[in-house]
Design an enzyme around this catalytic site. Sequence first.
Site, PDB file in Angstrom:
ATOM      1  N   ASP A 114      27.621 -24.820 -55.963  1.00 24.25           N
ATOM      2  CA  ASP A 114      28.461 -25.746 -56.731  1.00 24.25           C
ATOM      3  C   ASP A 114      28.675 -25.249 -58.156  1.00 24.25           C
ATOM      4  OD1 ASP A 114      28.257 -27.139 -54.403  1.00 24.25           O
ATOM      5  OD2 ASP A 114      26.944 -28.702 -55.190  1.00 24.25           O
ATOM      6  N   THR A 145      24.364 -23.155 -46.356  1.00 20.62           N
ATOM      7  CA  THR A 145      24.045 -21.731 -46.234  1.00 20.62           C
ATOM      8  C   THR A 145      23.581 -21.146 -47.565  1.00 20.62           C
ATOM      9  OG1 THR A 145      26.400 -21.345 -46.566  1.00 20.62           O
ATOM     10  CG2 THR A 145      25.606 -21.220 -44.294  1.00 20.62           C
ATOM     11  N   ASP A 146      23.909 -21.829 -48.686  1.00 22.17           N
ATOM     12  CA  ASP A 146      23.644 -21.167 -49.985  1.00 22.17           C
ATOM     13  C   ASP A 146      22.159 -21.005 -50.273  1.00 22.17           C
ATOM     14  OD1 ASP A 146      23.321 -23.900 -50.593  1.00 22.17           O
ATOM     15  OD2 ASP A 146      24.454 -23.813 -52.475  1.00 22.17           O
TER      16      ASP A 146
HETATM   17  C1  GAF Z   1      25.039 -29.580 -52.143  1.00 23.19           C
HETATM   18  C2  GAF Z   1      24.234 -28.527 -52.897  1.00 23.19           C
HETATM   19  F1  GAF Z   1      24.246 -28.797 -54.232  1.00 23.19           F
HETATM   20  C3  GAF Z   1      24.783 -27.137 -52.658  1.00 23.19           C
HETATM   21  O1  GAF Z   1      23.976 -26.174 -53.278  1.00 23.19           O
HETATM   22  C4  GAF Z   1      24.919 -26.849 -51.158  1.00 23.19           C
HETATM   23  O2  GAF Z   1      23.641 -26.609 -50.591  1.00 23.19           O
HETATM   24  C5  GAF Z   1      25.620 -28.002 -50.444  1.00 23.19           C
HETATM   25  O3  GAF Z   1      25.044 -29.260 -50.758  1.00 23.19           O
HETATM   26  C6  GAF Z   1      25.621 -27.831 -48.957  1.00 23.19           C
HETATM   27  O4  GAF Z   1      26.354 -26.707 -48.596  1.00 23.19           O
HETATM   28  O5  GAF Z   1      26.337 -29.651 -52.639  1.00 23.19           O
END
Ligand code: GAF
Length: 392
Positions: A175, A38-39
């Site tokens: 993250d 979702t980010d």
């Molecule tokens: C990985 C990415 F680095 C995060 O930004 C995020 O998109 C995640 O996958 C999935 O939620 O960790």
Amino acid sequence: MDRARLAKLADAFAALTGQPPAGIWSAPGRVNLIGEHTDYNDGFVLPLALPARTAAAAAVRADGRLTVRSLQWPGELADVAVADLRPGHPGGWAGYVAGVVWALRASGHQLGGLDIVIDGAVPAGSGLSSSAALECATALAVSALGGIHQPLADLARVARQAENDFVGVPCGVMDQMAAMLSRAGHVMFLDTRTGQTEHIPFDLARSGLELLVIDTRVHHDLADSGYAERFSNCAAAARLLGVRALRDVPAAGLPGALARLAAEPVLARRVRHVVTENARVLDTIDLLRAGQPARIGPILRASHASLRDDFEVSAPELDTAVAAAVAGGALGARMTGGGFGGSAIALTPAAASGSAAAAVVAAADRAGHPVPTIGAVLASAGARCDSATSWR
Ligand code: GAF
């Protein structure tokens, strides 16, 4: 990281570089409780920091060179003039460190030479964000030594830029924000559009619960390409729907959005995941705020099914682990992180964590998968300067 390990890092730094470190900074790995993929859709996420951390010992040097070493890769040395840093050079793990220096310089900060030695305790390739831990420990170290005074959230964005533009790996900002800003005993609700955070108490022991992290110890080759493809699927769907990002499709608007994407069934499934996942984050937060963490189990299970069936980022090893954890007594379980292997989480009553873990190991064995590594985790602290009294 305990005092003995930090002291060992300080000693190694002195032996390797010929000068004592000016400081040691560290940042944690993370798991995401819910809000997956979702980010990069401007949506909601709910990660927590792990106890495992990566530390960066650092000091300035006068000759304008950046040296990067890791206790995990003894004998490997990246040594480059800071002025010569450019995307992809140096490559490999040192690129995550060099990329942060490059990104800070690209945003206008004057930075000279630095010695950096890394000690990483976050397992790499397990979907627990060892790369964000490395970037964020470095960003704290370099900004402290460079006299750069930026809010932690801005440094998290610099760390993401290092990963996207220097290392060349697409990712959202979850993250790095989790590694920088998490608080012990809390999950962090992040609205990735506004950058607003709320730290929500996550004291599982008080509710007689445990959170297990199940590292499947597999990492499928299509992890990077699959992630990039989901990223562009979502952007394409947003374009077709005429919204800035999929965050702008409300739950009530989902049937209409799916109808408009009738000719694009893959994109429709991606949209259904993102829209329902954002709603699941909000439902989870409501239950946590109400002090009812045991009730989030069904939401975790629904998240996994959506990631498996609609977003198609799970893997047989993850599906087996999640099903076995639930059959073994977990209230809910789901893959966590980008997927295609890596780790799952399981929320269990404390009394059932042993049976859930045993069920996961037995199921992996039956399926011919590697034996997963399983441990209970506590929500831990974000990035920090490890005070000299803890390592001198
Ligand atoms: C990985 C990415 F680095 C995060 O930004 C995020 O998109 C995640 O996958 C999935 O939620 O960790």
